[in-house]
Design a protein around this motif. Sequence first.
Motif, PDB file in Angstrom:
ATOM      1  N   LYS A 251       2.829   4.370  -4.772  1.00 17.56           N
ATOM      2  CA  LYS A 251       4.019   4.578  -3.633  1.00 17.56           C
ATOM      3  C   LYS A 251       3.757   6.416  -3.197  1.00 17.56           C
ATOM      4  N   GLU A 252       2.717   7.597  -4.193  1.00 20.85           N
ATOM      5  CA  GLU A 252       2.379   8.067  -3.600  1.00 20.85           C
ATOM      6  C   GLU A 252       1.655   8.373  -1.942  1.00 20.85           C
ATOM      7  N   ILE A 253       1.097   7.280  -2.482  1.00 19.29           N
ATOM      8  CA  ILE A 253       0.152   7.054  -1.138  1.00 19.29           C
ATOM      9  C   ILE A 253       0.524   6.625   0.424  1.00 19.29           C
ATOM     10  N   TYR A 254       1.161   5.515   0.047  1.00 20.74           N
ATOM     11  CA  TYR A 254       2.759   4.909   0.793  1.00 20.74           C
ATOM     12  C   TYR A 254       3.001   6.330   1.421  1.00 20.74           C
ATOM     13  N   GLU A 255       3.509   6.556   0.390  1.00 22.15           N
ATOM     14  CA  GLU A 255       5.304   7.796   1.190  1.00 22.15           C
ATOM     15  C   GLU A 255       4.184   9.056   2.004  1.00 22.15           C
ATOM     16  N   ASN A 256       2.728   9.490   1.738  1.00 24.38           N
ATOM     17  CA  ASN A 256       2.301  10.578   2.086  1.00 24.38           C
ATOM     18  C   ASN A 256       1.330   9.733   3.381  1.00 24.38           C
ATOM     19  N   CYS A 257       0.727   9.094   3.749  1.00 28.65           N
ATOM     20  CA  CYS A 257      -0.644   8.796   4.484  1.00 28.65           C
ATOM     21  C   CYS A 257      -0.254   6.920   5.330  1.00 28.65           C
ATOM     22  N   ILE A 258       0.676   6.899   4.806  1.00 30.55           N
ATOM     23  CA  ILE A 258       0.710   5.043   5.755  1.00 30.55           C
ATOM     24  C   ILE A 258       2.690   5.170   5.756  1.00 30.55           C
ATOM     25  N   LYS A 259       3.617   5.386   5.601  1.00 32.92           N
ATOM     26  CA  LYS A 259       4.840   4.736   5.716  1.00 32.92           C
ATOM     27  C   LYS A 259       4.958   5.983   7.317  1.00 32.92           C
ATOM     28  N   ASN A 260       5.396   5.489   8.399  1.00 32.85           N
ATOM     29  CA  ASN A 260       6.114   5.690   9.743  1.00 32.85           C
ATOM     30  C   ASN A 260       4.383   6.353   9.882  1.00 32.85           C
ATOM     31  N   ASN A 261       3.150   5.938   9.813  1.00 31.56           N
ATOM     32  CA  ASN A 261       2.089   6.825  10.576  1.00 31.56           C
ATOM     33  C   ASN A 261       1.449   5.398  11.760  1.00 31.56           C
ATOM     34  N   PRO A 262       1.443   5.355  12.557  1.00 32.14           N
ATOM     35  CA  PRO A 262       1.507   4.909  13.884  1.00 32.14           C
ATOM     36  C   PRO A 262       0.043   4.605  14.367  1.00 32.14           C
ATOM     37  N   ASN A 263      -1.124   5.051  13.215  1.00 38.37           N
ATOM     38  CA  ASN A 263      -2.379   5.056  13.397  1.00 38.37           C
ATOM     39  C   ASN A 263      -2.936   3.894  12.586  1.00 38.37           C
ATOM     40  N   VAL A 264      -1.853   3.376  11.519  1.00 40.94           N
ATOM     41  CA  VAL A 264      -1.823   2.208  10.469  1.00 40.94           C
ATOM     42  C   VAL A 264      -1.913   1.121  11.322  1.00 40.94           C
ATOM     43  N   ARG A 265      -2.284   0.402  11.038  1.00 39.63           N
ATOM     44  CA  ARG A 265      -1.942  -1.398  11.941  1.00 39.63           C
ATOM     45  C   ARG A 265      -1.533  -1.994  11.149  1.00 39.63           C
ATOM     46  N   LEU A 266      -2.119  -2.062   9.624  1.00 35.98           N
ATOM     47  CA  LEU A 266      -1.458  -3.108   8.746  1.00 35.98           C
ATOM     48  C   LEU A 266      -2.157  -2.446   7.265  1.00 35.98           C
ATOM     49  N   LEU A 267      -0.735  -3.116   6.674  1.00 36.40           N
ATOM     50  CA  LEU A 267      -1.433  -2.829   4.698  1.00 36.40           C
ATOM     51  C   LEU A 267      -0.931  -3.273   4.521  1.00 36.40           C
ATOM     52  N   ILE A 268      -1.890  -3.635   3.271  1.00 35.88           N
ATOM     53  CA  ILE A 268      -2.207  -4.617   2.739  1.00 35.88           C
ATOM     54  C   ILE A 268      -2.253  -4.314   0.863  1.00 35.88           C
TER      55      ILE A 268
ATOM     56  N   SER B  23       3.641  -4.208   7.993  1.00 39.86           N
ATOM     57  CA  SER B  23       3.893  -3.398   9.416  1.00 39.86           C
ATOM     58  C   SER B  23       4.396  -1.839   8.648  1.00 39.86           C
ATOM     59  N   PRO B  24       3.532  -1.008   8.812  1.00 41.34           N
ATOM     60  CA  PRO B  24       4.019   0.752   8.721  1.00 41.34           C
ATOM     61  C   PRO B  24       5.008   1.201   9.525  1.00 41.34           C
ATOM     62  N   THR B  25       5.010   0.710  10.718  1.00 36.45           N
ATOM     63  CA  THR B  25       5.836   1.313  11.962  1.00 36.45           C
ATOM     64  C   THR B  25       7.377   0.399  11.867  1.00 36.45           C
ATOM     65  N   ASP B  26       7.131  -0.907  11.298  1.00 36.80           N
ATOM     66  CA  ASP B  26       8.660  -1.617  11.461  1.00 36.80           C
ATOM     67  C   ASP B  26       9.655  -0.825  10.197  1.00 36.80           C
ATOM     68  N   TYR B  27      10.877  -0.440  10.374  1.00 32.14           N
ATOM     69  CA  TYR B  27      11.880   0.112   9.902  1.00 32.14           C
ATOM     70  C   TYR B  27      12.216  -1.108   8.833  1.00 32.14           C
ATOM     71  N   THR B  28      12.580  -2.605   9.319  1.00 30.78           N
ATOM     72  CA  THR B  28      12.375  -4.150   7.901  1.00 30.78           C
ATOM     73  C   THR B  28      11.727  -3.827   7.373  1.00 30.78           C
ATOM     74  N   CYS B  29      10.997  -4.175   7.336  1.00 30.05           N
ATOM     75  CA  CYS B  29       9.074  -3.782   6.911  1.00 30.05           C
ATOM     76  C   CYS B  29       9.268  -2.524   5.128  1.00 30.05           C
ATOM     77  N   LEU B  30       9.302  -1.900   6.127  1.00 30.09           N
ATOM     78  CA  LEU B  30       9.474  -0.558   4.973  1.00 30.09           C
ATOM     79  C   LEU B  30      10.894  -0.011   4.479  1.00 30.09           C
ATOM     80  N   LYS B  31      12.184  -0.527   4.700  1.00 30.10           N
ATOM     81  CA  LYS B  31      13.119  -0.964   3.854  1.00 30.10           C
ATOM     82  C   LYS B  31      13.188  -1.974   2.886  1.00 30.10           C
ATOM     83  N   ASN B  32      12.646  -2.518   3.154  1.00 31.88           N
ATOM     84  CA  ASN B  32      12.205  -4.143   2.109  1.00 31.88           C
ATOM     85  C   ASN B  32      11.348  -3.215   0.889  1.00 31.88           C
ATOM     86  N   TYR B  33      10.240  -2.854   1.546  1.00 31.77           N
ATOM     87  CA  TYR B  33       8.754  -2.490   0.858  1.00 31.77           C
ATOM     88  C   TYR B  33       9.698  -1.360  -0.144  1.00 31.77           C
TER      89      TYR B  33
END
Length: 225
Positions: free
Chosen positions: A116-133, A148-158
């Motif tokens: 969760k910490e890595i996601y919040e600090n390094c991945i969420k809304n990061n345009p340089n990350v193309r895909l998170l698995i 997709s780290p820049t897709d609002y629907t993905c981020l909200k649900n994830y």
Amino acid sequence: MDISRHREIINPYNLKDKITIIGCGATGSWVATILAKMGFNNITLYDFDKVEEHNLPNQNYEICDVGKFKVDAIAEKMKKYNDEGIDVTKKIEECNAKSNLEGIVFLLTDTMKSRKEIYENCIKNNPNVRLLIETRMGVDQAMIYTISPTDYTCLKNYSQKFYDDDIAETSFCGTSLTLLPTAMSVASQAVWQLIDFLNNDDIINNNEIIINYRNMDSFKQKFEI
């Protein structure tokens, strides 16, 4: 490296993105192995742990690896699998807010807290990350999230899928439980998510996959508003 057996399905040489594997344990060590054997290159490994004897039954390490840093041990194996040479960057450190992540990221650390910490600090809304698995695993079940780290629907649900670490399965002696067939299967499914993404013009067909290996039931869904 002769990749003629899978070149028509996926050609790893076409991928220009950096691949980062955060966590080289039960899932990460096998993900790294699969990617290297398939011919993927430019891979960064994050892990600050050393190989211990209890890692041997479910991770891709041998007795001779005990005492080595996991990133050193798995990088050695990856280079043996790819005779043309593979570019592996080793990070014997914690991935944190100062880590510059980009490209394809496999988030496979030991705890939900760190994920969760890595996601919040390094991945969420990061345009340089193309895909998170990201994968989660019990003895006989698994969850695979592809985001997709820049897709609002993905981020909200994830963001609603995180839970506390005390939910993890433990044995009577208090240690976490992991089974090798589950670990290898989850790693394979994680790589399949990457293959599907690359073959379908960056479209994520399934954001969430839940598998029960005892009865082979599965649930898949694409996140929607």
